[in-house]
Design an enzyme around this catalytic site. Structure first.
Site, PDB file in Angstrom:
ATOM      1  NE  ARG A   1      23.131 -88.219 145.680  1.00  0.00           N
ATOM      2  CZ  ARG A   1      22.045 -88.649 144.996  1.00  0.00           C
ATOM      3  NH1 ARG A   1      21.900 -88.361 143.709  1.00  0.00           N
ATOM      4  NH2 ARG A   1      21.106 -89.328 145.610  1.00  0.00           N
TER       5      ARG A   1
ATOM      6  CB  ALA B   1      30.180 -87.593 145.538  1.00  0.00           C
TER       7      ALA B   1
ATOM      8  CD  GLU C   1      42.146 -84.157 146.218  1.00  0.00           C
ATOM      9  OE1 GLU C   1      41.477 -84.930 145.490  1.00  0.00           O
ATOM     10  OE2 GLU C   1      43.363 -84.279 146.403  1.00  0.00           O
TER      11      GLU C   1
ATOM     12  CD  GLU D   1      40.207 -88.652 149.221  1.00  0.00           C
ATOM     13  OE1 GLU D   1      39.601 -88.519 150.300  1.00  0.00           O
ATOM     14  OE2 GLU D   1      40.261 -87.759 148.370  1.00  0.00           O
TER      15      GLU D   1
ATOM     16  NE  ARG E   1      34.742 -94.258 149.308  1.00  0.00           N
ATOM     17  CZ  ARG E   1      33.768 -94.550 150.166  1.00  0.00           C
ATOM     18  NH1 ARG E   1      33.758 -95.719 150.789  1.00  0.00           N
ATOM     19  NH2 ARG E   1      32.793 -93.688 150.414  1.00  0.00           N
TER      20      ARG E   1
END
Ligand code: 1HE
Length: 260
Positions: free
Chosen positions: A28, A64, A114, A134, A137
């Site tokens: 991805r 991804a 980003e 993020e 995670r």
């Protein structure tokens, strides 16, 4: 040209548009260290004919984000350096030689967002979705997102995305400010290329001013901003190309502004 996981192609009758395509669709288009280094190299070594660029991703998704399989190997110091390596690469995209149009579809998440936010124009298709996983995670943005993304959507929306895992669809994303253009599914690349070909026709100094002066003026106090603007305006209008373009309009040889 042969790069690992990225393809560079030159388009336009004068090879004036560089198409930079992520080709790691099996993962991805997740960005590993090698891809980040290659992205930096491509923007550092852009062929002289290039006046604008398009970044897009092969397969169902734009990108991804960070390659999570590389994350588990790093200690704190290495993590800091890794983040700085993203900053250096994405700085080459934002403050590189030419304006960059991102063609977005599918996942534009984490480091993918980003990367998109380092580009100058974002064109999204209807399949696009934006997220910052993020937060869930247990990590933080590290590719310049905390600086660039609030400039697009504001601190409050970014905070919400990271705290709650909120995902924006293409239409809500465009309203929030992620993308300047929204097109039907499958059409983002064509629209991005059309825009890049158009951008490539501008006077290079005008494009330079937009890429390098405008974001800096936006960070300055109004007083300093007005002064920087005046200097940039003086330099841009003194270029022979600017004089030719203004003369062409006054002679009735250049296009008028048409109602959109
Ligand atoms: C990956 C990655 C990845 C896919 N790193 N391998 N980014 C994320 O947290 C997003 C994680 N990815 C996803 O949520 C989903 O993969 C997608 C929504 C993007 C796409 O879903 P789908 O169903 O099309 O694909 P998939 O089956 O999840 O993934 C296909 C393969 O790609 C699979 O590997 P395989 O070997 O099992 O086939 C996935 O493991 C792999 N893959 N995404 C590594 N990100 C500078 S700091 C930036 C910090 C961040 O970016 S954090 C956010 C990371």
């Amino acid at each position: 040209m042969p790069y690992q996981d990225i393809r560079l192609e030159l388009r336009g009758s004068h090879k004036e548009v560089a198409v930079v395509r992520l080709t790691r669709s099996a993962k991805r288009n997740a960005l590993n260290d090698g891809l980040i280094a290659t992205l930096r190299k491509i923007f550092e070594e852009m062929p002289a004919s290039v006046r604008a660029a398009v970044i897009d991703g092969e397969g169902e998704h734009f990108c991804a984000g960070l390659d999570l399989s590389e994350l588990k190997e790093r200690d704190a110091g290495q993590g800091l350096m890794h983040s700085r390596s993203w900053h250096a690469a994405l700085e080459k995209v934002q403050y590189g030689p030419v304006p960059v149009v991102a063609a977005l579809h599918g996942a534009v998440v984490g480091g993918g967002l980003e990367l998109a936010s380092a580009c100058h124009i974002r064109v999204a298709d209807d399949s696009t979705f934006y997220a910052l996983p993020e937060g869930s995670r247990g990590i933080f943005v590290g590719g310049g997102g905390s600086v660039r993304i609030p400039k697009l959507i504001g601190v409050a929306r970014m905070t919400d995305m990271m705290l709650t895992g909120r995902v924006y669809n293409a239409a809500d994303g465009e309203r929030a400010g992620f993308a300047q253009y929204l097109v039907p599914a499958g059409e983002a690349f064509d629209k991005a290329l059309e825009l890049a070909l158009r951008v490539a026709q501008n006077a290079p100094l005008t494009n330079y001013a937009l890429m390098h002066a405008l974001p800096r003026i936006a960070e300055q106090s109004a007083d300093h901003g007005f002064f920087t603007e005046a200097m940039m305006a003086g330099i841009a209008q003194s270029a022979p190309e600017a004089k030719q373009r203004v003369r062409a309009f006054l002679d009735g040889k250049a296009a008028k502004v048409k109602k959109g």
